[in-house]
Design an enzyme around this catalytic site. Structure first.
Site, PDB file in Angstrom:
ATOM      1  N   GLN A 101      23.841 -18.552 -45.448  1.00  0.00           N
ATOM      2  CA  GLN A 101      23.365 -18.656 -44.091  1.00  0.00           C
ATOM      3  C   GLN A 101      22.352 -19.738 -43.968  1.00  0.00           C
ATOM      4  O   GLN A 101      21.980 -20.205 -43.033  1.00  0.00           O
ATOM      5  CB  GLN A 101      22.781 -17.393 -43.501  1.00  0.00           C
ATOM      6  CG  GLN A 101      23.922 -16.397 -43.351  1.00  0.00           C
ATOM      7  CD  GLN A 101      23.235 -14.908 -42.999  1.00  0.00           C
ATOM      8  OE1 GLN A 101      22.804 -14.622 -41.772  1.00  0.00           O
ATOM      9  NE2 GLN A 101      23.185 -14.079 -44.030  1.00  0.00           N
ATOM     10  N   ASN A 102      21.824 -20.253 -45.144  1.00  0.00           N
ATOM     11  CA  ASN A 102      20.470 -21.074 -45.222  1.00  0.00           C
ATOM     12  C   ASN A 102      21.214 -22.487 -45.199  1.00  0.00           C
ATOM     13  O   ASN A 102      22.033 -22.930 -45.570  1.00  0.00           O
ATOM     14  CB  ASN A 102      19.944 -20.873 -46.620  1.00  0.00           C
ATOM     15  CG  ASN A 102      19.463 -19.639 -46.961  1.00  0.00           C
ATOM     16  OD1 ASN A 102      19.350 -18.670 -46.009  1.00  0.00           O
ATOM     17  ND2 ASN A 102      19.124 -19.116 -48.050  1.00  0.00           N
ATOM     18  N   VAL A 103      20.199 -23.068 -44.627  1.00  0.00           N
ATOM     19  CA  VAL A 103      20.490 -24.692 -44.231  1.00  0.00           C
ATOM     20  C   VAL A 103      19.506 -25.504 -45.113  1.00  0.00           C
ATOM     21  O   VAL A 103      19.515 -26.801 -44.672  1.00  0.00           O
ATOM     22  CB  VAL A 103      19.935 -24.935 -42.646  1.00  0.00           C
ATOM     23  CG1 VAL A 103      20.889 -24.100 -41.786  1.00  0.00           C
ATOM     24  CG2 VAL A 103      18.741 -24.410 -42.344  1.00  0.00           C
ATOM     25  N   HIS A 119      26.064 -21.609 -41.588  1.00  0.00           N
ATOM     26  CA  HIS A 119      25.081 -21.928 -40.438  1.00  0.00           C
ATOM     27  C   HIS A 119      24.634 -23.370 -40.384  1.00  0.00           C
ATOM     28  O   HIS A 119      23.940 -23.733 -39.649  1.00  0.00           O
ATOM     29  CB  HIS A 119      23.559 -21.214 -40.365  1.00  0.00           C
ATOM     30  CG  HIS A 119      24.012 -19.664 -39.939  1.00  0.00           C
ATOM     31  ND1 HIS A 119      23.124 -18.618 -40.254  1.00  0.00           N
ATOM     32  CD2 HIS A 119      25.307 -19.102 -39.280  1.00  0.00           C
ATOM     33  CE1 HIS A 119      23.615 -17.761 -39.755  1.00  0.00           C
ATOM     34  NE2 HIS A 119      24.776 -17.614 -39.184  1.00  0.00           N
ATOM     35  N   CYS A 127      27.074 -35.086 -33.642  1.00  0.00           N
ATOM     36  CA  CYS A 127      27.030 -35.544 -32.082  1.00  0.00           C
ATOM     37  C   CYS A 127      27.350 -34.360 -31.247  1.00  0.00           C
ATOM     38  O   CYS A 127      28.135 -33.829 -31.822  1.00  0.00           O
ATOM     39  CB  CYS A 127      27.952 -36.752 -32.014  1.00  0.00           C
ATOM     40  SG  CYS A 127      28.237 -37.196 -30.103  1.00  0.00           S
ATOM     41  N   CYS A 150      28.696 -43.266 -30.284  1.00  0.00           N
ATOM     42  CA  CYS A 150      29.392 -42.962 -29.046  1.00  0.00           C
ATOM     43  C   CYS A 150      28.442 -43.056 -27.942  1.00  0.00           C
ATOM     44  O   CYS A 150      28.973 -42.855 -26.796  1.00  0.00           O
ATOM     45  CB  CYS A 150      30.418 -41.757 -29.206  1.00  0.00           C
ATOM     46  SG  CYS A 150      29.485 -40.315 -28.714  1.00  0.00           S
ATOM     47  N   GLY A 187      19.041 -11.331 -50.185  1.00  0.00           N
ATOM     48  CA  GLY A 187      18.047 -11.567 -49.027  1.00  0.00           C
ATOM     49  C   GLY A 187      18.421 -11.921 -47.649  1.00  0.00           C
ATOM     50  O   GLY A 187      18.014 -12.847 -46.908  1.00  0.00           O
ATOM     51  N   SER A 189      18.949  -9.925 -43.727  1.00  0.00           N
ATOM     52  CA  SER A 189      18.350  -8.620 -43.083  1.00  0.00           C
ATOM     53  C   SER A 189      19.549  -7.902 -42.417  1.00  0.00           C
ATOM     54  O   SER A 189      19.319  -6.924 -41.903  1.00  0.00           O
ATOM     55  CB  SER A 189      17.348  -9.079 -41.930  1.00  0.00           C
ATOM     56  OG  SER A 189      17.901  -9.852 -40.859  1.00  0.00           O
ATOM     57  N   ASN A 213      17.504  -7.150 -52.469  1.00  0.00           N
ATOM     58  CA  ASN A 213      16.567  -7.393 -51.402  1.00  0.00           C
ATOM     59  C   ASN A 213      15.222  -6.595 -51.606  1.00  0.00           C
ATOM     60  O   ASN A 213      15.284  -5.526 -52.608  1.00  0.00           O
ATOM     61  CB  ASN A 213      17.121  -6.374 -50.121  1.00  0.00           C
ATOM     62  CG  ASN A 213      16.537  -7.247 -48.842  1.00  0.00           C
ATOM     63  OD1 ASN A 213      15.344  -7.329 -48.681  1.00  0.00           O
ATOM     64  ND2 ASN A 213      17.398  -7.735 -47.942  1.00  0.00           N
TER      65      ASN A 213
HETATM   66  P1  OAD Z   1      15.839 -12.801 -42.154  1.00  0.00           P
HETATM   67  O1  OAD Z   1      14.466 -13.732 -41.981  1.00  0.00           O
HETATM   68  O2  OAD Z   1      16.461 -12.020 -40.886  1.00  0.00           O
HETATM   69  O3  OAD Z   1      15.915 -11.688 -43.501  1.00  0.00           O
HETATM   70  C1  OAD Z   1      15.280 -11.976 -44.836  1.00  0.00           C
HETATM   71  C2  OAD Z   1      15.576 -10.949 -45.671  1.00  0.00           C
HETATM   72  O4  OAD Z   1      15.301 -11.290 -46.822  1.00  0.00           O
HETATM   73  C3  OAD Z   1      15.090  -9.676 -45.333  1.00  0.00           C
HETATM   74  O5  OAD Z   1      15.816  -8.630 -45.412  1.00  0.00           O
HETATM   75  C4  OAD Z   1      13.883  -9.513 -46.284  1.00  0.00           C
HETATM   76  O6  OAD Z   1      13.504  -8.189 -46.673  1.00  0.00           O
HETATM   77  C5  OAD Z   1      14.772 -10.229 -47.656  1.00  0.00           C
HETATM   78  N1  OAD Z   1      13.863 -10.892 -48.556  1.00  0.00           N
HETATM   79  C6  OAD Z   1      12.397 -11.372 -48.316  1.00  0.00           C
HETATM   80  N2  OAD Z   1      11.969 -11.840 -49.521  1.00  0.00           N
HETATM   81  C7  OAD Z   1      12.882 -11.688 -50.370  1.00  0.00           C
HETATM   82  C8  OAD Z   1      12.957 -11.784 -51.699  1.00  0.00           C
HETATM   83  N3  OAD Z   1      11.889 -12.372 -52.456  1.00  0.00           N
HETATM   84  N4  OAD Z   1      14.024 -11.364 -52.515  1.00  0.00           N
HETATM   85  C9  OAD Z   1      14.986 -10.841 -51.724  1.00  0.00           C
HETATM   86  N5  OAD Z   1      15.055 -10.497 -50.307  1.00  0.00           N
HETATM   87  C10 OAD Z   1      13.929 -10.841 -49.853  1.00  0.00           C
HETATM   88  O7  OAD Z   1      16.826 -14.056 -42.760  1.00  0.00           O
HETATM   89  P2  OAD Z   1      18.540 -14.031 -42.618  1.00  0.00           P
HETATM   90  O8  OAD Z   1      18.889 -12.526 -42.789  1.00  0.00           O
HETATM   91  O9  OAD Z   1      19.038 -15.207 -43.844  1.00  0.00           O
HETATM   92  O10 OAD Z   1      20.181 -18.640 -38.628  1.00  0.00           O
HETATM   93  O11 OAD Z   1      18.541 -14.463 -41.094  1.00  0.00           O
HETATM   94  C11 OAD Z   1      20.088 -14.803 -40.653  1.00  0.00           C
HETATM   95  C12 OAD Z   1      19.893 -15.994 -39.750  1.00  0.00           C
HETATM   96  O12 OAD Z   1      19.026 -15.617 -38.923  1.00  0.00           O
HETATM   97  C13 OAD Z   1      19.532 -17.221 -40.335  1.00  0.00           C
HETATM   98  O13 OAD Z   1      20.388 -18.066 -41.128  1.00  0.00           O
HETATM   99  C14 OAD Z   1      19.048 -18.038 -39.169  1.00  0.00           C
HETATM  100  C15 OAD Z   1      18.196 -16.828 -38.432  1.00  0.00           C
HETATM  101  O14 OAD Z   1      18.452 -16.872 -36.895  1.00  0.00           O
HETATM  102  C16 OAD Z   1      19.959 -19.750 -38.179  1.00  0.00           C
HETATM  103  O15 OAD Z   1      18.838 -20.492 -38.206  1.00  0.00           O
HETATM  104  C17 OAD Z   1      21.248 -20.661 -37.764  1.00  0.00           C
END
Ligand code: OAD
Length: 247
Positions: A101-103, A119, A127, A150, A187, A189, A213
């Protein structure tokens, strides 16, 4: 003796198709803040103001500035031991692909070959009309949102809130979730769909679910088979090492 690490390592070492599904937590130890929680990005920059296409079109300068700043910070960060462990398991043929999901491109920088960007990527522009894509130099980004040949304004190639996942990554990730027999979730949520569906799809198709996690999530009690509690920069290298020993 059985332990979550031992169970996970056996599953990976004997897996036929092992997939990693990663979120912001894997990059936390590289210095990139996660999105949720008290020190998360969305606490300071509410997504409705900075991460919707409506906000971008209504206020392109401010939203462009936000993504350029985030992108610049990400571009200055390096992969950590968790990204390296995932790349190593792939190079040793124990891992098939990463859906992220990381960019931030840190999986690719660490050497991962098959990375499905669910993502999008902050280093790319797209565009808003014709979908033409271009790279953006985040060390010297344009001050204003650039225009496509364009004539229409471009945007960061990121899936914003309320938008669909691009078709290619969506289908590839779903097919991998159905096919894999082991999924390593790292990692995330479990709050954002459809990304959070992928582990459930894998489980429904019989996969063994490993989760790394620092805290439990909705996955943990529902579908996780081996919970590696702790920072991914510690748990994933331990997993990769034990997989190496078992092979
Ligand atoms: P979150 O910020 O929602 O969750 C991060 C998760 O990483 C949490 O469950 C933390 O407990 C865990 N965490 C933190 N530090 C850690 C570590 N050192 N080792 C292991 N786990 C750790 O991030 P995402 O679930 O990735 O979308 O969020 C999903 C999407 O929400 C993202 O891709 C983003 C956001 O809106 C876009 O920007 C398109």
């Amino acid at each position: 003796m059985s332990s979550p690490l031992e169970d996970a390592a056996h599953a990976v070492a004997h897996g036929r198709c092992v997939i990693a599904s990663t979120g912001a937590g894997i990059s936390a130890e590289s210095g990139i803040p996660t999105f949720r929680g008290d020190s998360g990005i969305w606490k300071k920059y509410p997504p409705e103001k900075f991460a919707t296409i409506q906000a971008y079109l209504a206020n392109p300068l401010e939203v462009w500035g936000f993504w350029v700043e985030i992108g610049r910070e990400m571009a200055a960060c390096k992969p950590n031991a968790a990204h390296v462990a995932i790349a190593e398991m792939e190079s040793q043929k124990h891992l098939h692909a990463v859906v992220t999901q990381n960019v931030d491109s840190l999986h690719q920088t660490a050497g991962s070959q098959r990375v499905i960007e669910y993502h999008g990527n902050v280093r790319r522009l797209v565009c808003t009309r014709c979908r033409h894509q271009e790279p953006v130099d985040l060390t010297n980004p344009p001050k204003l949102p650039p225009h496509c040949p364009c004539g229409i304004v471009m945007r960061p190639d990121i899936v914003m809130f309320g938008e669909y996942i691009p078709e290619g990554p969506m289908h590839e990730a779903a097919a991998l979730a159905e096919k894999c027999d082991v999924m390593i979730i790292v990692g995330t949520s479990a709050q954002v769909y459809p990304a959070a569906d992928l582990p459930f799809i894998a489980k429904q198709h019989g996969a063994f679910i490993i989760e790394s996690n620092i805290e439990e999530t909705d996955f943990t009690s529902e579908i996780t088979d081996a919970f590696l509690c702790g920072a991914a920069g510690e748990t994933l290298p331990s997993l990769a090492k034990r997989v190496r020993e078992l092979s």
